[in-house]
Design an enzyme around this catalytic site. Structure first.
Site, PDB file in Angstrom:
ATOM      1  N   HIS A 112     -75.305  18.693  20.846  1.00 56.94           N
ATOM      2  CA  HIS A 112     -75.736  17.447  20.212  1.00 56.94           C
ATOM      3  C   HIS A 112     -75.082  16.206  20.804  1.00 56.94           C
ATOM      4  CE1 HIS A 112     -78.218  18.861  16.848  1.00 56.94           C
ATOM      5  NE2 HIS A 112     -77.412  19.904  16.793  1.00 56.94           N
TER       6      HIS A 112
ATOM      7  N   LYS B   5     -76.857   3.601  10.522  1.00 50.96           N
ATOM      8  CA  LYS B   5     -76.432   4.826  11.197  1.00 50.96           C
ATOM      9  C   LYS B   5     -74.908   4.829  11.233  1.00 50.96           C
ATOM     10  CE  LYS B   5     -78.836   3.563  14.738  1.00 50.96           C
ATOM     11  NZ  LYS B   5     -79.603   4.623  15.331  1.00 50.96           N
ATOM     12  N   ARG B   6     -74.345   5.926  11.704  1.00 52.35           N
ATOM     13  CA  ARG B   6     -72.899   6.005  11.854  1.00 52.35           C
ATOM     14  C   ARG B   6     -72.408   4.876  12.754  1.00 52.35           C
ATOM     15  NH1 ARG B   6     -70.249   9.273  15.562  1.00 52.35           N
ATOM     16  NH2 ARG B   6     -72.255  10.259  15.987  1.00 52.35           N
TER      17      ARG B   6
ATOM     18  N   LYS C 147     -73.423   3.183  19.795  1.00 48.64           N
ATOM     19  CA  LYS C 147     -74.650   2.853  19.057  1.00 48.64           C
ATOM     20  C   LYS C 147     -74.900   1.342  19.030  1.00 48.64           C
ATOM     21  CE  LYS C 147     -74.433   7.028  16.207  1.00 48.64           C
ATOM     22  NZ  LYS C 147     -75.702   7.679  16.552  1.00 48.64           N
TER      23      LYS C 147
ATOM     24  N   THR D 113     -82.377  10.805  14.888  1.00 51.57           N
ATOM     25  CA  THR D 113     -83.488  11.148  13.992  1.00 51.57           C
ATOM     26  C   THR D 113     -83.834   9.959  13.098  1.00 51.57           C
ATOM     27  OG1 THR D 113     -81.913  12.162  12.447  1.00 51.57           O
ATOM     28  CG2 THR D 113     -83.077  13.636  13.956  1.00 51.57           C
TER      29      THR D 113
ATOM     30  N   LYS E 240     -87.489   8.630  11.514  1.00 49.15           N
ATOM     31  CA  LYS E 240     -87.734   8.316  10.101  1.00 49.15           C
ATOM     32  C   LYS E 240     -88.336   6.931   9.944  1.00 49.15           C
ATOM     33  CE  LYS E 240     -83.843  11.302   9.077  1.00 49.15           C
ATOM     34  NZ  LYS E 240     -82.379  11.346   9.058  1.00 49.15           N
TER      35      LYS E 240
END
Length: 810
Positions: free
Chosen positions: A349, A540-541, A546, A648, A652
């Protein structure tokens, strides 16, 4: 349903209509629903035994399940009737639903993916089990104080969990420490046994996982650590009660908290203990179940058992299964290794080298002495085979070895997982390509048949039907509800995009969702936002790769533009952030503080009106995501190309009609392929370009000096514009950017700013934007976890559906 609800209220909880609280009503409702799962649950397990079905075991350190009540009602097709029954008794289903705690068993995408897979495996009628840890405290409950993240315990089990069944009959010893004793058996064969070890008991807790509108109810089994004895009587008799119970308390810390801070040695040791704890109990349970149907031999083990490792966290299962085969079952090495490799599949992952688990050999050997021996033997045999192949492979021994030698010996868990599994898969096309050609390029020529791609997916039941009922009902009215189990059917709504009345209904649904999100923002942050503003979401985290910081930098640029031109009239914009930073992750926590400082500045500047607003919603989790995602217009998926395995959240948002602004990273690549270039906004460097720029000697300072707007933004952050009382507060962020910028924020900033201008131009054309939104939903069929799980079942697990038929009651 009414009778069952009332019976549980009276007989299970011993309450009546006068003394019952809302929590009592919630627990009674859960028990009433669970009653309707019990027959299916029992019959499912018995059918698997009768059919001698091949079972799939999904091992994950995280399961981010979310609330279970409405999900169970949806899958049982009881949502409408239950809501009506409760209303007739004066109770609101939505109020009961709000009482349920999110099961705090995960951190982010890894755990939520596992939850989606469990739902899909049950819906596809696959014989499958989830295995993990029953954490008493979750990752943490995030509070915001003066803009800073403050971690408090997430005691989700404070009032118990009415969904789970305690299984004290499934209690397994798990060993730690000790030493290895060697001896010769009666046949003169050298054997090993693990002796003088400390023991902890693992007790099972089962939670039902119902399939959608079928009779399958699979099982999620979580392990809790229990002491082998209550206390040491020697200390108790001497009057030292605290010491007498200390061993019990220490042993049970294993399942106390998800992901202890591993910055310190004690945290690292506890983390490794957690991983081995649940793996050991799980494999003992799998062997017990296998032997019930195959008591005579282990030869059929890979034909009856498929074990999927969800990332490297459960990779210690490979030497553990070898230990059980060798030491407990008496198999020879060759037979044990063959069975092991055929049994395991490994899902990777991450492409970030620092996230690939490595354990110091001295820690590993002290905690798991027998396993370290087995790992060394696996490594030696593997490297011997490589040497036989000759150059150039034999010259790459150091890169291929499971044991890393540089900077102190470490066990490379990803290498162990590759060598010990018959399948190694990435989770998006780009990610798998990077695994094969960059991260694990040395292994690709050795095991070309093992590497494969399984692009992630999400369950449409929770991530459209449950979280966005207005849109789900609109879609179902036009094309029926077949999309719930065949998401490709959503393509049929594209035919309605030319219908003006359909587009109007579509906008009405979105406007209602945005109004609810505006209410949520007001209640959580006291910030009033314009419900008609374009809503950008980055939830998100929190992590540097990111690039939440890139969004903040752009926000500051927008602020400066509005201040420089007070008469401008852009489309009003609301930026919504949410996410947790790991407790020891200083930079991520500083970015959260910066978001709040910028929000304070922007939201309290009356000259801006409603043209720009910023909100950070605390304690991000599944239930909060279900409220945010339907109200988003734009999904910000802006990680540095080549760093996000899949994502993901991007799926969504697209499934709920948001338009993506993103880099060509992770599954964004495949989303673009599905929705088309005209329905997504792509910007920035590609993975290949970032690699080339890094190799050529990337100079972030040149971007700073050559882009006045960017320079102004960074100077404001560095000079304390947003932290007047502590001017150098955010200097670490700008120092990192100007001193190296490992995630290329400065290089991508100009393209990101231009991309947002294109978004605003598109949004001004309401009809065009609505068509784009419809296209994103209609073309999201590929991103169903049902599709992903079918591919796993066919290509990796070799597992077949087993329909469950309930016996006819006389």
């Amino acid at each position: 349903m009414k009778a069952s609800f009332q019976n549980h209220l009276r007989y299970s909880l011993v309450k009546d209509e006068y003394s019952a609280t809302r929590r009592d009503c919630f627990e009674s409702m859960v028990r009433a629903v669970r009653d309707r799962l019990v027959d299916r649950w029992t019959e499912t397990q018995q059918t698997y035994y009768r059919r001698d079905a091949k079972r799939v075991y999904y091992l994950s350190l995280e399961f981010l399940m979310g609330r279970a009540l409405r999900n169970a009602l949806l899958n049982l097709d009881l949502e409408t009737s239950t809501s009506r029954a409760l209303a007739e008794m004066g109770t609101d289903l939505s109020q009961l639903e709000d009482i349920e705690f999110d099961a705090a068993l995960g951190n982010g995408g890894l755990g939520r993916l596992a939850a989606c897979f469990l739902d899909s495996m049950a819906t596809l009628e696959l014989p499958a089990y989830g295995y993990g840890i029953r954490y008493e405290f979750g990752i943490f409950f995030q509070r915001i104080r003066d803009g800073y993240q403050v971690e408090t315990p997430d005691n989700w089990l404070r009032y118990g969990n009415p969904w789970e069944i305690e299984r004290p009959e499934y209690l397994y010893p798990v060993k730690f420490y000790g030493r290895v004793n060697r001896y010769h058996d009666r046949d003169g064969t050298l054997r090993c046994e693990w002796v003088d070890a400390e023991e902890v008991m693992a007790m099972a807790y089962d939670t039902p996982v119902p399939g959608f509108r079928n009779n399958t109810v699979n099982n999620l089994r979580l392990w809790a650590a229990k002491s082998t004895r209550e206390f040491d009587l020697r200390y108790f008799n001497d009057g030292d009660y605290e010491k007498a119970v200390s061993d019990k308390a220490l042993s049970e810390t294993i399942s106390k908290v998800l992901y202890p801070n591993d910055n310190a040695l004690q945290g690292k040791e506890l983390r490794l203990k957690q991983e081995y704890f649940f793996v050991s109990a799980t494999l003992q349970d799998i062997l017990r179940r296998y032997k019930k149907s195959h008591p005579e031999s282990l030869d059929a083990f890979p034909d009856a058992v498929a074990i999927q490792l969800n990332d490297t966290h459960p990779a210690v299962a490979i030497p553990e299964l070898m230990r059980l085969f060798l030491d407990a079952e008496g198999l020879g090495w060759g037979k044990a290794w063959d069975l092991t490799v055929k049994t395991f599949g490994y899902t990777n992952h991450t492409v970030l080298p620092e996230a690939l688990e490595k354990w110091p050999v001295d820690l590993f050997g002290r905690l798991l002495p027998r396993h370290l021996e087995i790992i060394y033997e696996i490594n030696q045999r593997f490297l011997d085979e490589i040497r036989k192949k000759g150059p150039p492979l034999s010259e790459q021994i150091a890169d291929l070895s499971i044991i890393e030698e540089d900077g102190g010996k470490k066990v490379r868990m990803s290498h162990l997982a590759i060598v010990g599994s018959h399948s190694v898969n990435g989770v998006s096309a780009l990610h798998t390509d990077i695994l094969k050609n960059v991260i694990f390029s040395r292994f690709q020529p050795i095991f070309p048949e093992r590497f494969n791609n399984k692009t992630n997916g999400i369950t449409p039941r929770r991530w459209l039907a449950l979280c966005n009922p207005g849109l789900a009902k609109l879609i179902t009215r036009r094309i029926g509800d077949g999309w719930l189990t065949d998401l490709s059917r959503l393509r049929e709504i594209e035919g309605f995009a030319a219908d003006g009345s359909f587009r109007e209904e579509w906008r009405d649904v979105k406007d209602s969702n945005k109004a609810r999100l505006a209410d949520l923002i007001k209640s959580e942050t006291r910030t009033v936002v314009d419900p008609k503003a374009i809503v950008y979401c980055q939830v998100k985290r929190m992590h540097e790769y990111k690039r939440q910081l890139l969004s903040v930098m752009h926000l500051i640029a927008l602020y400066n533009r509005l201040k420089a031109d007070p008469q401008s009239s852009p489309v009003p914009k609301t930026f919504v952030f949410s996410g947790k930073a790991a407790p020891g992750y200083f930079m991520a926590k500083l970015i959260i503080k910066l978001i709040h400082s910028v929000a304070d500045c922007v939201n309290h500047d009356r000259s801006l009106g409603d043209r720009l607003k910023v909100a950070f919603l605390p304690n991000y989790g599944v239930s909060l995501a279900e409220k945010i995602i339907p109200g988003a217009d734009v999904s910000l998926q802006i990680s540095t190309a080549g760093t996000e395995a899949s994502g993901t959240g991007n799926m969504k948002f697209a499934l709920n009609g948001a338009v993506t602004v993103g880099t060509l990273d992770g599954a964004n690549v495949e989303i673009r392929e599905e929705v088309g270039d005209g329905n997504i906004f792509i910007f920035g460097l590609t993975a290949r370009e970032t690699s080339s720029l890094r190799s050529a000697g990337y100079s972030p300072l040149s971007f700073y000096e050559g882009h006045p707007e960017l320079r102004q933004v960074l100077d404001m952050i560095a000079d304390g514009f947003f932290s007047a009382s502590q001017p150098d507060l955010f200097r670490p962020l700008t120092d990192s950017l100007l001193g190296g910028d490992p995630y290329f924020l400065l290089a991508d900033f100009p393209a990101y700013a231009l991309c947002h201008e294109a978004v605003e131009a598109a949004y001004r054309d309401r009809e065009r934007w609505t068509r784009m939104s419809i296209a994103n939903v209609a073309r999201s069929g590929k991103f169903s976890s049902d599709r992903t799980v079918r591919e796993y079942a066919k290509d990796i697990w070799n597992a077949e559906p087993v329909p469950i038929r309930l016996p006819v009651k006389k």
